[in-house]
Design a protein around this motif. Sequence first.
Motif, PDB file in Angstrom:
ATOM      1  N   MET A   8       0.801  -0.910   0.152  1.00  0.00           N
ATOM      2  CA  MET A   8       0.163   0.212  -0.217  1.00  0.00           C
ATOM      3  C   MET A   8       0.827   1.450  -0.120  1.00  0.00           C
ATOM      4  SD  MET A   8      -3.053   1.479   2.137  1.00  0.00           S
ATOM      5  CE  MET A   8      -2.104   0.083   4.077  1.00  0.00           C
ATOM      6  N   ARG A   9       0.133   2.222  -0.855  1.00  0.00           N
ATOM      7  CA  ARG A   9       1.450   3.167  -0.968  1.00  0.00           C
ATOM      8  C   ARG A   9       0.449   4.716  -1.063  1.00  0.00           C
ATOM      9  NH1 ARG A   9       2.350   5.164  -6.249  1.00  0.00           N
ATOM     10  NH2 ARG A   9       1.647   3.148  -7.548  1.00  0.00           N
ATOM     11  N   HIS A  10       0.527   5.925  -0.368  1.00  0.00           N
ATOM     12  CA  HIS A  10       0.545   7.439  -0.533  1.00  0.00           C
ATOM     13  C   HIS A  10       0.510   7.748  -1.604  1.00  0.00           C
ATOM     14  CE1 HIS A  10       0.487  11.514   0.483  1.00  0.00           C
ATOM     15  NE2 HIS A  10      -0.258  10.944   0.223  1.00  0.00           N
ATOM     16  N   LEU A  11      -0.775   8.199  -2.416  1.00  0.00           N
ATOM     17  CA  LEU A  11      -0.824   8.614  -3.759  1.00  0.00           C
ATOM     18  C   LEU A  11      -0.697   9.754  -3.880  1.00  0.00           C
ATOM     19  CD1 LEU A  11      -3.929   6.927  -5.814  1.00  0.00           C
ATOM     20  CD2 LEU A  11      -0.664   6.173  -5.612  1.00  0.00           C
ATOM     21  N   PRO A  12       0.986  11.006  -3.150  1.00  0.00           N
ATOM     22  CA  PRO A  12      -0.093  12.278  -2.497  1.00  0.00           C
ATOM     23  C   PRO A  12       0.491  13.377  -4.222  1.00  0.00           C
ATOM     24  CG  PRO A  12       2.534  11.612  -3.391  1.00  0.00           C
ATOM     25  CD  PRO A  12       1.909  10.439  -3.589  1.00  0.00           C
ATOM     26  N   ASP A  13      -0.666  13.144  -5.004  1.00  0.00           N
ATOM     27  CA  ASP A  13      -0.273  13.867  -6.454  1.00  0.00           C
ATOM     28  C   ASP A  13      -1.600  13.517  -6.880  1.00  0.00           C
ATOM     29  OD1 ASP A  13       2.088  15.409  -6.875  1.00  0.00           O
ATOM     30  OD2 ASP A  13       2.880  13.344  -7.942  1.00  0.00           O
ATOM     31  N   GLY A  14      -2.757  12.312  -6.040  1.00  0.00           N
ATOM     32  CA  GLY A  14      -3.803  12.633  -6.325  1.00  0.00           C
ATOM     33  C   GLY A  14      -3.810  11.588  -6.734  1.00  0.00           C
ATOM     34  N   LEU A  15      -5.621  11.337  -7.709  1.00  0.00           N
ATOM     35  CA  LEU A  15      -6.281  10.080  -8.502  1.00  0.00           C
ATOM     36  C   LEU A  15      -7.372  11.243  -9.525  1.00  0.00           C
ATOM     37  CD1 LEU A  15      -5.918   7.345  -8.236  1.00  0.00           C
ATOM     38  CD2 LEU A  15      -8.044   6.896  -7.072  1.00  0.00           C
ATOM     39  N   ALA A  16      -6.699  10.281 -10.590  1.00  0.00           N
ATOM     40  CA  ALA A  16      -7.170  11.064 -12.366  1.00  0.00           C
ATOM     41  C   ALA A  16      -8.503  10.368 -11.914  1.00  0.00           C
ATOM     42  CB  ALA A  16      -6.514  10.339 -13.356  1.00  0.00           C
ATOM     43  N   ILE A  17      -9.243  10.895 -12.162  1.00  0.00           N
ATOM     44  CA  ILE A  17     -10.845  10.958 -12.972  1.00  0.00           C
ATOM     45  C   ILE A  17     -11.142  11.416 -14.545  1.00  0.00           C
ATOM     46  CG2 ILE A  17     -13.532  10.470 -11.808  1.00  0.00           C
ATOM     47  CD1 ILE A  17     -11.109  10.046  -9.476  1.00  0.00           C
ATOM     48  N   PRO A  18     -10.517  10.454 -14.860  1.00  0.00           N
ATOM     49  CA  PRO A  18     -10.819  10.895 -16.483  1.00  0.00           C
ATOM     50  C   PRO A  18     -12.097  11.553 -17.304  1.00  0.00           C
ATOM     51  CG  PRO A  18     -11.193   8.250 -15.339  1.00  0.00           C
ATOM     52  CD  PRO A  18     -10.859   8.539 -14.804  1.00  0.00           C
ATOM     53  N   ALA A  19     -12.428  11.616 -18.180  1.00  0.00           N
ATOM     54  CA  ALA A  19     -13.949  12.447 -18.551  1.00  0.00           C
ATOM     55  C   ALA A  19     -14.793  11.661 -18.598  1.00  0.00           C
ATOM     56  CB  ALA A  19     -13.127  13.711 -19.479  1.00  0.00           C
ATOM     57  N   GLY A  20     -15.998  11.616 -18.240  1.00  0.00           N
ATOM     58  CA  GLY A  20     -16.804  10.400 -18.545  1.00  0.00           C
ATOM     59  C   GLY A  20     -16.582   8.996 -18.312  1.00  0.00           C
ATOM     60  N   GLY A  21     -15.600   9.316 -17.289  1.00  0.00           N
ATOM     61  CA  GLY A  21     -15.046   7.728 -16.548  1.00  0.00           C
ATOM     62  C   GLY A  21     -15.728   7.770 -15.410  1.00  0.00           C
ATOM     63  N   THR A  22     -15.498   6.917 -15.203  1.00  0.00           N
ATOM     64  CA  THR A  22     -15.753   6.170 -13.151  1.00  0.00           C
ATOM     65  C   THR A  22     -13.959   5.711 -12.854  1.00  0.00           C
ATOM     66  OG1 THR A  22     -17.910   5.963 -14.127  1.00  0.00           O
ATOM     67  CG2 THR A  22     -17.000   4.450 -11.882  1.00  0.00           C
ATOM     68  N   VAL A  23     -14.101   5.941 -11.478  1.00  0.00           N
ATOM     69  CA  VAL A  23     -13.661   5.177 -10.836  1.00  0.00           C
ATOM     70  C   VAL A  23     -13.695   5.157  -9.218  1.00  0.00           C
ATOM     71  CG1 VAL A  23     -10.978   6.131  -9.510  1.00  0.00           C
ATOM     72  CG2 VAL A  23     -11.964   6.510 -11.117  1.00  0.00           C
TER      73      VAL A  23
END
Length: 170
Positions: free
Chosen positions: A86-101
């Motif tokens: 497990m690791r921290h994502l300091p730059d965050g997480l991409a949420i693509p246009a029209g997409g689902t995460v």
Amino acid sequence: MRLLACLIAAGMIAGSLPALAKDDGHPTVKVEEAWTRATPPAARAAGGFATIRNAGPEDDRLIGASSPIGTVEIHTMEMNDGIMKMRHLPDGLAIPAGGTVELKPGSDHLMFLDLAAPVIEGPPVPVTLQFEKAGEVSVEMFVAPIGARAPKGMGSKDHGDMNHDGMKKQ
């Protein structure tokens, strides 16, 4: 009296809708099926999960989160040679246009650290998600039992006792 009844009905309808973020007046990000697990009394950390939909025309990024229960970080979890990391994502997480995460156990998730108190079943956990473009989205996470892989009924059309925004039905 009729006006009061209309105002109460409008408030009940608005309260049952999924969380929306607005960008120039247009809904762009929806957070659905938000939940966490109850923790044992001595636990110092917990995970947070949800489905994030970006209906906007541009990619967005989940860049942070906050909650009164503790510090919140965006994490990822992956298997490498049979070892879960497990690791921290300091730059965050991409949420693509029209997409689902999906933020889910064993994958991308929110990590609540330095819990102020145990997370208990019953009251929802308030969380504010911060998106690069959509801004802040406040959600209340349903609290599932200790060790739950998902709240009962979540992930299907029948959400059992859950609303689509992760809130317990009244």
